[in-house]
Write a protein that holds these residues in place. Structure first.
Motif, PDB file in Angstrom:
ATOM      1  N   GLN A 169       0.820  -1.221   0.000  1.00 55.38           N
ATOM      2  CA  GLN A 169       0.000   0.000   0.000  1.00 55.38           C
ATOM      3  C   GLN A 169       0.852   1.268   0.000  1.00 55.38           C
ATOM      4  N   GLN A 171       3.209   4.115  -1.713  1.00 56.80           N
ATOM      5  CA  GLN A 171       3.123   4.786  -3.015  1.00 56.80           C
ATOM      6  C   GLN A 171       4.478   5.400  -3.353  1.00 56.80           C
ATOM      7  N   GLY A 176       1.632   6.699   0.564  1.00 60.56           N
ATOM      8  CA  GLY A 176       0.994   5.448   0.967  1.00 60.56           C
ATOM      9  C   GLY A 176       1.136   5.143   2.446  1.00 60.56           C
TER      10      GLY A 176
END
Length: 193
Positions: A169, A171, A176
């Motif tokens: 998850q 980024q 993220g």
């Protein structure tokens, strides 16, 4: 000409049927592990590795096999279907990057187990049809940490594989979660996932 068309159609049906069988086998293996995690039980990845071998074989036989993923009914098994579907796409990328068989298997195992931590999230949240509250979303954001810990502790999964669950998850721009990692500080496998 019609015989050729019928033969091609039958070949496509055969490929679709084979994909459905492999997909179902992989979903069952993922589901068994997620159940073990939910119950705090140790687990083996043996069945998952067998299913992964079948997925890799399917992709190598036909790199357009992912087209047959469309329309598979997820039903109540969204997490398992999602994990298996992510694996198909991740392996296509791995093959495109000329990954060795060992790296392909690591990537595949990690993506099959990508949402392992969701097994620790209450079912009413994971199946909620309406918008999540801030508290519920914050709970969802803990699933990468839960997944990593469970994969390492209960499954004795290699670090490189467990990192996919921990970092999937994150980024590239640092927006993220769970740690706000940026760029190449995110493992290559997790960036693919």
């Amino acid at each position: 000409d019609s015989k050729r068309i019928i033969a091609e159609y039958n070949n496509l049906l055969k490929k679709r049927k084979n994909l459905i069988e492999v997909h179902k086998k992989a979903c069952k293996a993922v589901g068994d592990i997620y159940s073990a995690i939910k119950n705090g039980e140790n687990f083996s990845t043996d069945d998952l590795e067998l299913a992964l071998g079948d997925i890799i074989d399917l992709i190598k036989e036909n790199n357009n096999i992912f087209l047959f993923l469309y329309g598979l009914d997820e039903g109540k098994n969204y997490l398992m279907y999602h994990s298996v579907n992510v694996t198909f796409y991740a392996l296509l990328i791995g093959i495109g990057l000329k990954y060795s068989p060992v790296k392909l298997r690591e990537l595949g195992l990690g993506t099959l187990l990508i949402d392992a931590g969701m097994a620790k999230i209450p079912v009413y949240i994971t199946h909620k049809q309406s918008a999540l509250t801030e508290q519920e979303f914050n709970l969802i954001k803990t699933h990468p940490l839960h997944g990593y810990k469970c994969l390492r502790d209960l499954g004795k999964v290699k670090e490189s594989i467990a990192l996919i669950s921990l970092q999937h998850q994150e980024q590239f721009d640092g927006s993220g979660y769970p740690r706000g990692l940026k760029g190449s500080t995110i493992s290559e496998y997790a960036r693919i996932a």
